[in-house]
Design a protein around this motif. Sequence first.
Motif, PDB file in Angstrom:
ATOM      1  N   LEU A 193      -9.482   2.195  -1.035  1.00 50.32           N
ATOM      2  CA  LEU A 193      -9.909   1.504  -2.257  1.00 50.32           C
ATOM      3  C   LEU A 193      -8.761   1.317  -3.241  1.00 50.32           C
ATOM      4  N   LEU A 194      -7.659   1.979  -2.973  1.00 55.56           N
ATOM      5  CA  LEU A 194      -6.517   1.928  -3.891  1.00 55.56           C
ATOM      6  C   LEU A 194      -5.738   0.633  -3.653  1.00 55.56           C
ATOM      7  N   LEU A 224     -15.938   8.667  -7.292  1.00 54.72           N
ATOM      8  CA  LEU A 224     -14.797   8.312  -6.458  1.00 54.72           C
ATOM      9  C   LEU A 224     -14.458   6.837  -6.653  1.00 54.72           C
ATOM     10  N   CYS A 225     -15.474   6.004  -6.689  1.00 53.84           N
ATOM     11  CA  CYS A 225     -15.251   4.576  -6.918  1.00 53.84           C
ATOM     12  C   CYS A 225     -14.700   4.336  -8.321  1.00 53.84           C
ATOM     13  N   SER A 282      -9.936   0.543   4.728  1.00 50.69           N
ATOM     14  CA  SER A 282      -8.766  -0.335   4.726  1.00 50.69           C
ATOM     15  C   SER A 282      -8.953  -1.500   5.684  1.00 50.69           C
ATOM     16  N   SER A 335     -11.124   6.906   1.721  1.00 48.05           N
ATOM     17  CA  SER A 335     -11.382   6.444   0.357  1.00 48.05           C
ATOM     18  C   SER A 335     -10.116   5.909  -0.301  1.00 48.05           C
ATOM     19  N   GLY A 336      -8.962   6.352   0.182  1.00 45.12           N
ATOM     20  CA  GLY A 336      -7.704   5.813  -0.336  1.00 45.12           C
ATOM     21  C   GLY A 336      -7.554   4.331  -0.079  1.00 45.12           C
ATOM     22  N   ARG A 381       0.843  -1.187   0.000  1.00 50.41           N
ATOM     23  CA  ARG A 381       0.000   0.000   0.000  1.00 50.41           C
ATOM     24  C   ARG A 381       0.886   1.246   0.000  1.00 50.41           C
ATOM     25  N   SER A 419      -3.504   4.081   5.820  1.00 51.68           N
ATOM     26  CA  SER A 419      -4.356   3.009   5.321  1.00 51.68           C
ATOM     27  C   SER A 419      -3.699   1.651   5.539  1.00 51.68           C
ATOM     28  N   VAL A 454     -13.417   0.605  -8.856  1.00 51.38           N
ATOM     29  CA  VAL A 454     -14.220  -0.241  -7.975  1.00 51.38           C
ATOM     30  C   VAL A 454     -15.684  -0.129  -8.390  1.00 51.38           C
ATOM     31  N   ALA A 468     -12.871   6.244 -10.070  1.00 50.52           N
ATOM     32  CA  ALA A 468     -11.464   6.632 -10.133  1.00 50.52           C
ATOM     33  C   ALA A 468     -10.550   5.512  -9.658  1.00 50.52           C
ATOM     34  N   HIS A 469     -11.068   4.677  -8.756  1.00 47.47           N
ATOM     35  CA  HIS A 469     -10.281   3.555  -8.234  1.00 47.47           C
ATOM     36  C   HIS A 469     -10.593   2.252  -8.946  1.00 47.47           C
TER      37      HIS A 469
END
Length: 580
Positions: free
Chosen positions: A447-448, A501-502, A419, A444-445, A62, A67, A507, A504-505
């Motif tokens: 999700l990365l 937002l999802c 996370s 939200s990070g 990560r 996270s 998801v 962008a990742h």
Amino acid sequence: MHADRINGTAPSTAQVQAGVIVDELIRCGVHEAVLCPGSRNAPLAIALHRADADRRIRLHVRIDERSAAYLALGLAAGSHTVVPVVTTSGTAVANLVPGVLEASYAGVPLMVISANRPGEVQGTGASQTIVQPDIFGLAVRSAMVLAQADHRYPSGGDRLAQHNARWRATVGRLTAAALGLRDGNPGPVHLDVPFAEPLVGSRAWETPPGRRDGGPWTVVEPTIIDAPVEVDLGLDTLVVAGQGAPVLPELAGVPTVAEPSAPPTDCTVHPLVIRQLHPEQVIVVGRPTLHRSVVQLLASPTIRVIVVAPERSWTDVAGTASAVGRSIRATGRPAQAWVDVCRVATCIAFSVVHRALDETDQVTGMHVARAITRQLGVGDTFVVGSSNPVRDVSMTWEHTTGVRVVSNRGVAGIDGLVSMSVGVALAGDRTVALLGDLTFAHDSGGLLVGPSEPVPRDLSIVVANDNGGGIFGLLEQGGPQYADVFERVFGTPHGTDIAMLCAAHGVPHIAAGVADLGEVLSSGAESVGGLRVIEVRTDRDGLRALHADIRSGIERDLFDDSVTAVADDQKGSDGPVRIA
């Protein structure tokens, strides 16, 4: 013969150290590790990658240390084993503080392994250099600095053997401390590793050997301590169970106010009827932190408070505990009259809550919590977010099924819950997480997840989105006298487009209503890659009034003639049971 001359390139001492650390962690039972990229921790990164390639450990990479700490926290909570999170030096270590604090107060065996600069550059103004030892203070169970070897690869066999033994013994000592094997107090630990340059040398090297049997360098046997406290269950007894509460067979059938993260109980007591019940004795197990009514009950000077705490510390906020033990020795049995009245009162409370939810035109977090819990089944894992979600679950769900519940109740913050949900779900069970929108946006990070990283088999993150901090409307600052300041500084609307937002990742995102949430959840997340976000729009404007209606409805129905008659019928030889 040592591999100190391979293709004319010598491996660095740092590589050898890192190889020993990773090998000994695996021998001590570690099978998951979280890595944050960096330069100073490059030797550990290479050693972990090699162990992952050999299928000796599962590695998760990560880029955000905060996270990463919560991912490790979720992995450790899901597996009940030590999970290390490995960082480079400097502020990378400081970013772990929130996760370490949660692990400390929740008793989760997290291990921080921080790479550091060698001692001679400390205090010289060297780049990315801070004072790392003791950075976590009292939050860790143990903190050690690994003995630094010579800058050159040790060519002497005896010298290397001495280093190897000390390095392995240090790892074993910290692993035992994280698990609480000697004192029954599991939690985070910190290993700081000052690596001298060169950090990397040859791609191939031999790790100095551990024990021949493949086991840990030092076998640490757990200390079993039993210090029971005498409890007379013949008194009108109420159990209050919080996060980390052990399963105590002696308390089966005793009326229990159980927070969602506590084990399910045979006789649930709804938190909104506590004020109407008048127990003579309260037994606290785990760490209850959720309900104000519980805090007020425990502060009463007329009630005997007994705390059962297997760990070294215990919860006694009001300072009223009259006895503390690691277990109980129970005498007597709960009076049937007391049990029946608790059941009747709880049945009324749940009835009022569900009726109020059915009759309102609003969609609230309680509606979402109810829809999720009605769909959960035996073997599922349920991650419940802090703030309103955990309270909504407590208000609407009688936790009596085989559902495993995980919640951040150590310090009850909203940090890192995306996370952590991913970490918990990586255990392999079907997992559903219920988070508020602020909690989701805050992490939200999480999700990365890189394309080479392990992903959960089946994780659905349900976001109850009321565009702000709904819980504050239920507190004092949510009163009409603060209407002019509330929305900006407490409501904090954000307007985040969760779908984008999802996206962008990468998801999958699903917009769902409460009515079809159960059907959406039943389909599972496996078909969309194992991780998805389900957004349910909710309303917080009338939440304060709805909660007030529920409380008044419970109080009204508890004093209905039919309830009074039930209470009268339950009077036994022990005298009247009180609902007042």
